[in-house]
Motif scaffolding. Structure first.
Motif, PDB file in Angstrom:
ATOM      1  N   ALA A 172       7.054   3.455   5.516  1.00  0.00           N
ATOM      2  CA  ALA A 172       6.413   2.601   6.521  1.00  0.00           C
ATOM      3  C   ALA A 172       6.703   3.059   7.951  1.00  0.00           C
ATOM      4  N   ARG A 204      -3.239  -1.587  10.796  1.00  0.00           N
ATOM      5  CA  ARG A 204      -3.406  -2.989  10.427  1.00  0.00           C
ATOM      6  C   ARG A 204      -3.294  -3.145   8.924  1.00  0.00           C
ATOM      7  N   GLN A 205      -2.680  -4.221   8.489  1.00  0.00           N
ATOM      8  CA  GLN A 205      -2.548  -4.512   7.070  1.00  0.00           C
ATOM      9  C   GLN A 205      -3.818  -5.174   6.570  1.00  0.00           C
ATOM     10  N   GLU A 206      -4.352  -4.706   5.446  1.00  0.00           N
ATOM     11  CA  GLU A 206      -5.507  -5.308   4.794  1.00  0.00           C
ATOM     12  C   GLU A 206      -5.183  -5.446   3.312  1.00  0.00           C
ATOM     13  N   ASP A 213      -3.243  -4.994   0.162  1.00  0.00           N
ATOM     14  CA  ASP A 213      -2.256  -3.998  -0.244  1.00  0.00           C
ATOM     15  C   ASP A 213      -2.446  -2.664   0.469  1.00  0.00           C
ATOM     16  N   ARG A 214      -3.305  -2.623   1.449  1.00  0.00           N
ATOM     17  CA  ARG A 214      -3.583  -1.369   2.150  1.00  0.00           C
ATOM     18  C   ARG A 214      -3.261  -1.477   3.633  1.00  0.00           C
ATOM     19  N   PHE A 215      -2.856  -0.358   4.199  1.00  0.00           N
ATOM     20  CA  PHE A 215      -2.568  -0.288   5.629  1.00  0.00           C
ATOM     21  C   PHE A 215      -3.483   0.777   6.221  1.00  0.00           C
ATOM     22  N   THR A 258      -6.046   5.542   5.271  1.00  0.00           N
ATOM     23  CA  THR A 258      -5.622   4.324   4.580  1.00  0.00           C
ATOM     24  C   THR A 258      -4.509   4.631   3.584  1.00  0.00           C
ATOM     25  N   THR A 313       0.137   0.281   0.115  1.00  0.00           N
ATOM     26  CA  THR A 313       1.491  -0.228   0.358  1.00  0.00           C
ATOM     27  C   THR A 313       2.094  -0.928  -0.853  1.00  0.00           C
ATOM     28  N   SER A 314       1.405  -0.883  -2.001  1.00  0.00           N
ATOM     29  CA  SER A 314       1.847  -1.648  -3.167  1.00  0.00           C
ATOM     30  C   SER A 314       2.715  -0.846  -4.128  1.00  0.00           C
ATOM     31  N   TRP A 372       4.389   5.225   0.901  1.00  0.00           N
ATOM     32  CA  TRP A 372       2.989   4.825   0.884  1.00  0.00           C
ATOM     33  C   TRP A 372       2.105   6.061   0.710  1.00  0.00           C
TER      34      TRP A 372
END
Length: 242
Positions: free
Chosen positions: A155, A180-182, A184-186, A214, A217-218, A223
């Protein structure tokens, strides 16, 4: 090599996973499908590893699908050097391409931090506006730039990249910041900026500048990049990780 620099507008590439020699610590391999305006252009396979402040990276690419039927390209590249966080100091870059039946090789070395290029056959189409390595100390080779862009990041290092690449003719700056976080994705906003090596009118062209990277993040502390998306004059270009 322009066609291997990630997020580069001429990418129409492909191949199955590249076999690398055994590498320890943070080894990673990935395959990206590449499409233009929804039409498959090929796949890009990339692998690399970081160990004790050293990195090794390699890729194989080849056009395929409809694009491959029109434009045949196969390219292989390998690079190595030192790394600390998102700062890369390349030592060696080797490239081999086969384009429309013509084979070429290129080597870039970095004595004193200055990119020195050797090509076979020699670059007989070089123009006076093309960039010289001595004028851009601190640049990295295209493979290093591609690895820095597409490798998995923790991160703290994701969306925080500012690197300039040199392929023997042109210098480009790749910059990621914010994000920006969306779910499980950044999603990282990014820029691909022409720095040198173009005619003045082409240097000022910003039609291909903004793109997005993209991360998923899961999957734990690292990542992986799962998509790169950009608008080009040919329509949207998308790298999708398998």
């Amino acid at each position: 090599m322009r066609r291997l620099t990630a997020v580069l507008p001429a990418l129409a590439l492909a191949l199955a996973i590249l076999p690398l020699r055994p590498l320890a610590a943070q080894e990673e391999q990935a395959v990206f499908d590449v499409s233009f305006a929804g039409i498959r252009g090929g796949t890009l396979s990339i692998g690399g590893a970081e160990r004790d402040g050293q990195y090794t990276a390699a890729a194989v690419a080849e056009s395929s699908g409809l694009v491959g039927g029109i434009y045949r390209l196969r390219a292989e590249a390998r690079s190595s050097g030192r790394v600390s966080g998102n700062r890369y100091t390349p030592a060696a870059y080797d490239e081999a391409t086969r384009e429309r039946g013509e084979s070429k090789t290129k080597q870039i070395r970095f004595p004193g931090g200055i990119a020195t290029v050797t090509q076979d056959p020699p670059d007989t189409k070089r123009k006076d506006w093309h960039a010289e390595g001595k004028d851009h100390p601190g640049v990295v080779d295209p493979m290093t730039g591609l690895f820095a862009l597409l490798r998995s990041r923790p991160a703290g290092l994701a969306c925080d990249l500012d690197i300039s690449t040199y392929d023997g003719r042109e210098v480009h700056r790749i910059k990621l910041s914010g994000g920006r976080q969306e779910g499980d994705r950044f999603v990282c906003p990014a820029q691909y900026i022409r720095v040198d090596g173009y005619k003045p009118k082409d240097l000022a062209d910003t039609s291909f500048r903004n793109f997005e990277v993209t991360y998923d993040t899961s999957r734990g502390d690292l990542w992986p990049v799962v998509e790169v998306r950009a608008r080009t004059s040919y329509g949207s270009m998308v790298f999708s990780r398998r």
